[in-house]
Design a protein around this motif. Structure first.
Motif, short mmCIF file in Angstrom:
data_model
loop_
_atom_site.label_atom_id
_atom_site.label_comp_id
_atom_site.label_asym_id
_atom_site.label_seq_id
_atom_site.Cartn_x
_atom_site.Cartn_y
_atom_site.Cartn_z
N VAL A 191 28.98 15.09 77.26
CA VAL A 191 30.08 15.09 76.30
C VAL A 191 29.55 15.16 74.87
O VAL A 191 30.05 15.94 74.04
CB VAL A 191 30.96 13.84 76.49
CG1 VAL A 191 31.94 13.70 75.33
CG2 VAL A 191 31.71 13.92 77.80
N VAL A 192 28.53 14.37 74.55
CA VAL A 192 27.97 14.39 73.20
C VAL A 192 27.35 15.76 72.91
O VAL A 192 27.48 16.30 71.80
CB VAL A 192 26.93 13.27 73.02
CG1 VAL A 192 26.26 13.37 71.65
CG2 VAL A 192 27.58 11.91 73.16
N ASP A 193 26.71 16.35 73.92
CA ASP A 193 26.19 17.71 73.75
C ASP A 193 27.32 18.68 73.42
O ASP A 193 27.17 19.59 72.59
CB ASP A 193 25.49 18.18 75.03
CG ASP A 193 24.05 17.70 75.11
OD1 ASP A 193 23.46 17.47 74.05
OD2 ASP A 193 23.53 17.58 76.23
N GLY A 194 28.47 18.50 74.06
CA GLY A 194 29.62 19.36 73.79
C GLY A 194 30.14 19.20 72.37
O GLY A 194 30.51 20.18 71.71
N ILE A 195 30.17 17.96 71.87
CA ILE A 195 30.59 17.70 70.49
C ILE A 195 29.64 18.39 69.52
O ILE A 195 30.07 19.06 68.57
CB ILE A 195 30.64 16.19 70.23
CG1 ILE A 195 31.70 15.52 71.10
CG2 ILE A 195 30.93 15.91 68.75
CD1 ILE A 195 31.67 14.00 71.06
N PHE B 218 30.51 21.75 66.81
CA PHE B 218 30.34 21.80 65.36
C PHE B 218 29.19 22.73 64.97
O PHE B 218 29.23 23.35 63.90
CB PHE B 218 30.12 20.39 64.81
CG PHE B 218 31.38 19.59 64.74
CD1 PHE B 218 32.29 19.79 63.72
CD2 PHE B 218 31.68 18.65 65.72
CE1 PHE B 218 33.46 19.06 63.65
CE2 PHE B 218 32.86 17.92 65.67
CZ PHE B 218 33.75 18.13 64.64
N ARG B 219 28.17 22.82 65.79
CA ARG B 219 27.08 23.73 65.46
C ARG B 219 27.54 25.18 65.50
O ARG B 219 27.22 25.98 64.64
CB ARG B 219 25.91 23.54 66.43
CG ARG B 219 24.68 24.38 66.07
CD ARG B 219 23.60 24.27 67.11
NE ARG B 219 23.99 24.88 68.37
CZ ARG B 219 23.93 26.19 68.61
NH1 ARG B 219 23.54 27.02 67.66
NH2 ARG B 219 24.28 26.68 69.77
N ALA B 220 28.32 25.54 66.52
CA ALA B 220 28.77 26.92 66.68
C ALA B 220 30.04 27.22 65.90
O ALA B 220 30.35 28.38 65.61
CB ALA B 220 29.00 27.22 68.16
N PHE C 142 21.77 19.35 52.16
CA PHE C 142 23.01 20.11 52.34
C PHE C 142 22.74 21.44 53.04
O PHE C 142 23.56 21.91 53.83
CB PHE C 142 23.68 20.36 50.99
CG PHE C 142 24.37 19.16 50.42
CD1 PHE C 142 25.21 18.38 51.21
CD2 PHE C 142 24.20 18.79 49.09
CE1 PHE C 142 25.86 17.28 50.69
CE2 PHE C 142 24.85 17.69 48.56
CZ PHE C 142 25.67 16.93 49.36
N ALA C 143 21.60 22.05 52.74
CA ALA C 143 21.26 23.32 53.40
C ALA C 143 21.14 23.12 54.90
O ALA C 143 21.52 23.99 55.69
CB ALA C 143 19.96 23.87 52.82
N LEU C 144 20.63 21.95 55.32
CA LEU C 144 20.48 21.67 56.75
C LEU C 144 21.82 21.36 57.40
O LEU C 144 22.13 21.85 58.49
CB LEU C 144 19.51 20.50 56.95
CG LEU C 144 18.04 20.77 56.63
CD1 LEU C 144 17.23 19.49 56.78
CD2 LEU C 144 17.48 21.85 57.56
N ILE C 145 22.63 20.54 56.75
CA ILE C 145 23.89 20.14 57.38
C ILE C 145 24.83 21.33 57.51
O ILE C 145 25.63 21.42 58.45
CB ILE C 145 24.55 18.99 56.59
CG1 ILE C 145 25.65 18.33 57.42
CG2 ILE C 145 25.13 19.46 55.27
CD1 ILE C 145 26.24 17.09 56.78
N LYS C 146 24.73 22.29 56.59
CA LYS C 146 25.61 23.46 56.65
C LYS C 146 25.13 24.51 57.64
O LYS C 146 25.77 25.55 57.79
CB LYS C 146 25.77 24.06 55.25
CG LYS C 146 26.70 23.24 54.37
CD LYS C 146 27.13 23.98 53.14
CE LYS C 146 28.25 23.24 52.43
NZ LYS C 146 28.74 24.00 51.25
N GLN C 147 24.03 24.24 58.33
CA GLN C 147 23.68 25.09 59.45
C GLN C 147 24.64 24.86 60.61
O GLN C 147 24.71 25.69 61.53
CB GLN C 147 22.23 24.83 59.88
CG GLN C 147 21.21 25.34 58.87
CD GLN C 147 19.79 25.13 59.32
OE1 GLN C 147 19.54 24.78 60.48
NE2 GLN C 147 18.85 25.34 58.42
#
Length: 310
Positions: A41-45, A49-51, A270-275
């Motif tokens: 489930v955590v992988d799905g979360i 957000f990553r995709a 911020f550059a990392l989180i916006k990936q």
């Protein structure tokens, strides 16, 4: 032996899960039917957000029903689980001497997608939102859901404090038009690092590095009253006003140019989180679920570091 992981759909490593898994409430006992497939489930979360896909578009074969993943994230966001996970990891990192308390503060804009804005909301105020106090949804969700009007249209602003190495310590969400400098105290108040032996958590950094937007007299006085070293350049209009007053203008604010060179770590953060595409563009209607994704990203960052030094 670590199992092979498809990096397109799985983001949790074994070392990350070993740190995060035991901190989830589903592993600490609860009434009723226990949660299952926690890691899945955590992988799905994370994947969502990553995709940046819609919840309904999550690959069922990889993660199971999308409803389960959404409900779990909504639950963990609302009851403060992700905040507690981050705080626990920060406590471990601070005990190991991995937190650099010369922190940097800044904010970044995220455009709100039309799917995030089709709900009733006033244009003003947009509120400042964080949930480290584990507030109820009615108390935590800000008016306007943290979406405001700025030059970019309907936007959300993520305010973040990172340590001297660029790792996140605190995250606050507001509408996109909120002034960065006006949010400094609220963002610093969101820092909360528990101490292993109990007692009050650490909430005060040694120094704050920030750009001119944070250089108001109110902010400087606030930092001075809390015993925090201020590394913020003086605004040009403040310098001009002081010089016009001559001897009555007072002394210029102390400014450590060498220390200020390290402020860029917050930009790199911020550059990392916006990936994560689901953070770079906001698709979530609720501020509580959108901010929780940023907190989860921060927790993974610290879990990665702790896993490397273990």
């Amino acid at each position: 032996m670590a199992t092979a992981v498809d990096t397109r759909t799985r983001r949790l490593t074994d070392s990350q899960w070993a740190l995060i898994g035991p901190l989830l409430p589903s592993n600490q006992g609860r009434r009723g039917h226990p949660f299952r497939d926690d890691r899945r489930v955590v992988d799905g979360i994370i994947y969502r957000f990553r995709a940046g896909v819609a919840w309904r578009d999550l690959p069922r074969g990889e993660f199971g029903p999308w409803q389960t993943i959404w409900k779990r994230h909504r639950r963990y966001a609302g009851d403060g689980t992700w905040d507690r996970v981050l705080q626990a990891l920060l406590s471990q990192a601070d005990t190991a001497g991995l937190v650099d308390w010369d922190v940097s503060v800044d904010a970044t804009i995220a455009r709100a997608h039309q799917h995030a804005t089709n709900t009733r909301r006033p244009d003003q105020p947009t509120g400042a939102f964080s949930n480290h106090k584990n507030l109820s949804f009615a108390e935590a969700e800000p008016d306007g859901h943290g979406i405001g009007r700025s030059r970019g249209g309907l936007t959300t602003k993520i305010h973040q404090v990172v340590d001297g190495n660029g790792l996140p310590l605190a995250i606050v969400v507001t509408g996109g038009q909120r002034n960065d400098g006006a949010m400094l105290e609220a963002v610093l108040n969101d820092i909360r690092v528990p101490r292993p032996g109990g007692g009050r958590p650490r909430t005060t950094p040694d120094a704050v590095l920030a750009d001119k937007a944070y250089g108001s007299r109110i902010n400087r006085q606030m930092l001075r009253s809390r015993g925090i070293r201020c590394v913020i350049p003086e605004k040009s209009d403040q310098t001009a006003a002081r010089k016009r007053k001559g001897q009555n203008g007072g002394r210029p604010s102390k400014f450590d140019e060498d220390a200020y060179k390290d402020r860029n770590v917050v930009e790199r953060s911020f550059a990392l989180i916006k990936q994560w595409r689901g953070i770079a563009t906001r698709y979530d209607k609720l501020a509580i679920t959108y901010r929780a994704a940023a907190v989860l990203h921060a927790a993974l960052t610290w879990a990665t570091l702790l896993g490397e030094v273990a």
